[in-house]
Motif scaffolding. Structure first.
Motif, PDB file in Angstrom:
ATOM      1  N   ASN A  19      84.275  33.935  43.691  1.00 23.25           N
ATOM      2  CA  ASN A  19      84.774  35.271  44.016  1.00 23.25           C
ATOM      3  C   ASN A  19      86.289  35.319  44.129  1.00 23.25           C
ATOM      4  OD1 ASN A  19      85.200  34.045  46.489  1.00 23.25           O
ATOM      5  ND2 ASN A  19      83.599  35.202  47.573  1.00 23.25           N
ATOM      6  N   SER A  20      86.950  34.162  43.941  1.00 24.41           N
ATOM      7  CA  SER A  20      88.413  34.153  43.926  1.00 24.41           C
ATOM      8  C   SER A  20      88.968  34.303  42.510  1.00 24.41           C
ATOM      9  CB  SER A  20      88.950  32.865  44.562  1.00 24.41           C
ATOM     10  OG  SER A  20      88.611  31.729  43.774  1.00 24.41           O
ATOM     11  N   ALA A  21      88.084  34.426  41.503  1.00 23.13           N
ATOM     12  CA  ALA A  21      88.534  34.611  40.121  1.00 23.13           C
ATOM     13  C   ALA A  21      89.302  35.921  39.988  1.00 23.13           C
ATOM     14  CB  ALA A  21      87.342  34.608  39.173  1.00 23.13           C
ATOM     15  N   LEU A  22      90.281  35.920  39.116  1.00 25.09           N
ATOM     16  CA  LEU A  22      91.101  37.116  38.901  1.00 25.09           C
ATOM     17  C   LEU A  22      90.275  38.233  38.263  1.00 25.09           C
ATOM     18  CD1 LEU A  22      94.429  35.617  37.447  1.00 25.09           C
ATOM     19  CD2 LEU A  22      93.761  35.902  39.848  1.00 25.09           C
ATOM     20  N   THR A  23      90.690  39.450  38.526  1.00 29.84           N
ATOM     21  CA  THR A  23      90.084  40.586  37.836  1.00 29.84           C
ATOM     22  C   THR A  23      90.837  40.911  36.547  1.00 29.84           C
ATOM     23  OG1 THR A  23      91.415  42.076  39.208  1.00 29.84           O
ATOM     24  CG2 THR A  23      89.185  41.595  39.951  1.00 29.84           C
ATOM     25  N   GLU A  24      92.077  40.440  36.457  1.00 31.23           N
ATOM     26  CA  GLU A  24      92.866  40.634  35.234  1.00 31.23           C
ATOM     27  C   GLU A  24      93.777  39.423  35.036  1.00 31.23           C
ATOM     28  OE1 GLU A  24      94.036  41.796  31.789  1.00 31.23           O
ATOM     29  OE2 GLU A  24      92.568  42.980  32.925  1.00 31.23           O
ATOM     30  N   PRO A  25      93.516  38.596  34.008  1.00 29.88           N
ATOM     31  CA  PRO A  25      92.405  38.725  33.062  1.00 29.88           C
ATOM     32  C   PRO A  25      91.065  38.425  33.731  1.00 29.88           C
ATOM     33  CG  PRO A  25      93.571  36.665  32.683  1.00 29.88           C
ATOM     34  CD  PRO A  25      94.372  37.423  33.704  1.00 29.88           C
ATOM     35  N   ASN A  26      90.059  39.115  33.258  1.00 28.70           N
ATOM     36  CA  ASN A  26      88.751  39.090  33.898  1.00 28.70           C
ATOM     37  C   ASN A  26      88.164  37.688  33.959  1.00 28.70           C
ATOM     38  OD1 ASN A  26      86.174  39.642  34.876  1.00 28.70           O
ATOM     39  ND2 ASN A  26      85.414  40.275  32.864  1.00 28.70           N
ATOM     40  N   GLY A  27      88.021  37.186  35.180  1.00 25.03           N
ATOM     41  CA  GLY A  27      87.296  35.951  35.376  1.00 25.03           C
ATOM     42  C   GLY A  27      88.106  34.678  35.382  1.00 25.03           C
ATOM     43  N   LEU A  28      89.419  34.761  35.199  1.00 26.47           N
ATOM     44  CA  LEU A  28      90.228  33.535  35.227  1.00 26.47           C
ATOM     45  C   LEU A  28      90.200  32.964  36.638  1.00 26.47           C
ATOM     46  CD1 LEU A  28      92.050  31.487  33.886  1.00 26.47           C
ATOM     47  CD2 LEU A  28      93.995  33.023  34.293  1.00 26.47           C
ATOM     48  N   LEU A  29      89.660  31.746  36.754  1.00 20.77           N
ATOM     49  CA  LEU A  29      89.395  31.158  38.058  1.00 20.77           C
ATOM     50  C   LEU A  29      90.405  30.090  38.447  1.00 20.77           C
ATOM     51  CD1 LEU A  29      87.350  30.829  40.464  1.00 20.77           C
ATOM     52  CD2 LEU A  29      86.229  29.072  39.057  1.00 20.77           C
ATOM     53  N   ALA A  30      90.813  29.265  37.468  1.00 20.73           N
ATOM     54  CA  ALA A  30      91.677  28.128  37.781  1.00 20.73           C
ATOM     55  C   ALA A  30      92.332  27.627  36.510  1.00 20.73           C
ATOM     56  CB  ALA A  30      90.871  27.011  38.442  1.00 20.73           C
ATOM     57  N   VAL A  31      93.372  26.836  36.678  1.00 18.76           N
ATOM     58  CA  VAL A  31      94.029  26.160  35.556  1.00 18.76           C
ATOM     59  C   VAL A  31      94.145  24.679  35.901  1.00 18.76           C
ATOM     60  CG1 VAL A  31      95.329  28.196  34.836  1.00 18.76           C
ATOM     61  CG2 VAL A  31      96.346  26.604  36.469  1.00 18.76           C
ATOM     62  N   GLY A  32      94.332  23.888  34.838  1.00 17.91           N
ATOM     63  CA  GLY A  32      94.574  22.467  35.048  1.00 17.91           C
ATOM     64  C   GLY A  32      93.324  21.628  34.966  1.00 17.91           C
ATOM     65  N   GLY A  33      93.405  20.426  35.484  1.00 15.85           N
ATOM     66  CA  GLY A  33      92.291  19.497  35.396  1.00 15.85           C
ATOM     67  C   GLY A  33      92.225  18.856  34.019  1.00 15.85           C
ATOM     68  N   ASP A  34      91.027  18.497  33.616  1.00 20.59           N
ATOM     69  CA  ASP A  34      90.830  17.845  32.326  1.00 20.59           C
ATOM     70  C   ASP A  34      89.468  18.244  31.767  1.00 20.59           C
ATOM     71  OD1 ASP A  34      88.856  16.340  33.642  1.00 20.59           O
ATOM     72  OD2 ASP A  34      90.277  14.757  34.144  1.00 20.59           O
ATOM     73  N   LEU A  35      89.155  17.690  30.599  1.00 19.95           N
ATOM     74  CA  LEU A  35      87.884  17.992  29.944  1.00 19.95           C
ATOM     75  C   LEU A  35      86.938  16.794  30.017  1.00 19.95           C
ATOM     76  CD1 LEU A  35      89.166  19.928  26.797  1.00 19.95           C
ATOM     77  CD2 LEU A  35      87.935  20.895  28.746  1.00 19.95           C
ATOM     78  N   SER A  36      87.023  16.034  31.080  1.00 16.37           N
ATOM     79  CA  SER A  36      86.102  14.909  31.258  1.00 16.37           C
ATOM     80  C   SER A  36      84.677  15.439  31.364  1.00 16.37           C
ATOM     81  CB  SER A  36      86.455  14.108  32.504  1.00 16.37           C
ATOM     82  OG  SER A  36      86.232  14.891  33.674  1.00 16.37           O
ATOM     83  N   SER A  37      83.725  14.607  30.991  1.00  9.59           N
ATOM     84  CA  SER A  37      82.319  15.028  31.075  1.00  9.59           C
ATOM     85  C   SER A  37      81.946  15.406  32.498  1.00  9.59           C
ATOM     86  CB  SER A  37      81.409  13.907  30.565  1.00  9.59           C
ATOM     87  OG  SER A  37      81.604  13.687  29.181  1.00  9.59           O
ATOM     88  N   ALA A  38      82.435  14.638  33.473  1.00 10.58           N
ATOM     89  CA  ALA A  38      82.097  14.927  34.869  1.00 10.58           C
ATOM     90  C   ALA A  38      82.604  16.297  35.288  1.00 10.58           C
ATOM     91  CB  ALA A  38      82.672  13.847  35.779  1.00 10.58           C
ATOM     92  N   ARG A  39      83.822  16.658  34.879  1.00 10.09           N
ATOM     93  CA  ARG A  39      84.362  17.963  35.266  1.00 10.09           C
ATOM     94  C   ARG A  39      83.638  19.090  34.530  1.00 10.09           C
ATOM     95  NH1 ARG A  39      88.961  19.031  38.000  1.00 10.09           N
ATOM     96  NH2 ARG A  39      89.898  17.021  37.459  1.00 10.09           N
ATOM     97  N   LEU A  40      83.340  18.890  33.254  1.00 14.99           N
ATOM     98  CA  LEU A  40      82.622  19.910  32.502  1.00 14.99           C
ATOM     99  C   LEU A  40      81.243  20.161  33.108  1.00 14.99           C
ATOM    100  CD1 LEU A  40      83.537  18.929  28.831  1.00 14.99           C
ATOM    101  CD2 LEU A  40      84.128  21.080  29.983  1.00 14.99           C
ATOM    102  N   LEU A  41      80.538  19.094  33.460  1.00 12.52           N
ATOM    103  CA  LEU A  41      79.216  19.277  34.060  1.00 12.52           C
ATOM    104  C   LEU A  41      79.312  19.937  35.427  1.00 12.52           C
ATOM    105  CD1 LEU A  41      77.516  15.931  33.009  1.00 12.52           C
ATOM    106  CD2 LEU A  41      77.086  18.219  32.090  1.00 12.52           C
TER     107      LEU A  41
END
Length: 241
Positions: A19-41
């Protein structure tokens, strides 16, 4: 009041509350991190997905409303039903995930730059190798008896929850065939929806609709706790009913 954008901690897989995701742009929740399998899951288990373009930071989304296809309302009109009966194609599951994601990234109909960047492709291929990402392939046999991939889709599955990522076609209706095959496959074990993330005209034409984040999370929770047979995602040939 302005909203703050959450920066992910490289040392933690935690995401902020949806519920902390932005309304504009719709649904942007966070930035950063990585695309590791653990984070994606971790993301998909909470109904979050990554989506970003080249030169952008890695961005994570939880849109409100959310697009889904209720499989009882998957739209197969008379023309499409006739095409299914006449189509000279073979449909497979998990036969060539890598080629599917590469063709989704470089789809001939795509007019804008792809968001399925090399890092994204590598991440989802890794998920596939671990049994968490899956593809539907549509094959056509040419005059030399060679099979060519002419349509398909891929997405991420956790138990009974399937989140569709992208699709492509090289022949008329072949991406629709892939979607119908996926829907029938999921329905065969009592799964009643596909997460489509964001609505577009193609998905709307196939019966996709938008529901609130709260309603989506209820469906998500039910699906993600629904176990599937151990051999459910085994590579094999599929038949449209």
């Amino acid at each position: 009041m302005s909203q703050l954008l959450y920066q992910l901690d490289d040392a933690s897989l935690a995401f902020p509350p949806l519920n902390s995701a932005l309304t504009e742009p719709n649904g942007l929740l966070a930035v950063g991190g990585d695309l590791s399998s653990a984070r994606l899951l971790s993301a998909y288990s909470q109904g979050i997905f990554p989506w970003y373009s080249e030169d952008d930071p890695l961005m994570w989304w939880s849109p409100n409303p959310r697009a889904i296809i209720d499989l009882s309302q998957l739209r197969i009109n008379r023309t499409l039903a006739k095409a299914i009966r006449k189509a000279p194609y073979t449909i497979t599951l998990n036969q060539d995930f890598t080629q599917v994601i590469q063709l989704c990234a470089d789809a001939p109909f795509r007019q804008d730059e792809t968001w399925i960047l090399d890092d994204m492709q590598a991440a989802y291929i890794g998920l596939h190798q671990q049994g968490h990402a899956h593809s539907i392939e549509i094959w056509q046999t040419d005059e030399n008896n060679n099979n060519q991939l002419v349509g398909g889709l891929y997405g991420v599955a956790i138990n009974g929850f399937f989140s569709g990522e992208s699709m492509f076609y090289k022949r008329s209706n072949t991406s629709k065939f892939a979607l119908i095959a996926l829907g029938q496959l999921l329905q065969s074990i009592g799964i009643n929806f596909i997460d489509c993330q964001l609505l577009n005209p193609f998905l709307a034409d196939m019966g996709a609709k938008e529901i609130s984040r709260v309603a989506f999370l209820q469906k998500h929770q039910q699906a993600i706790t629904t176990r599937v047979p151990d051999d459910f995602w085994q590579a094999r040939t599929l038949t449209l009913n």
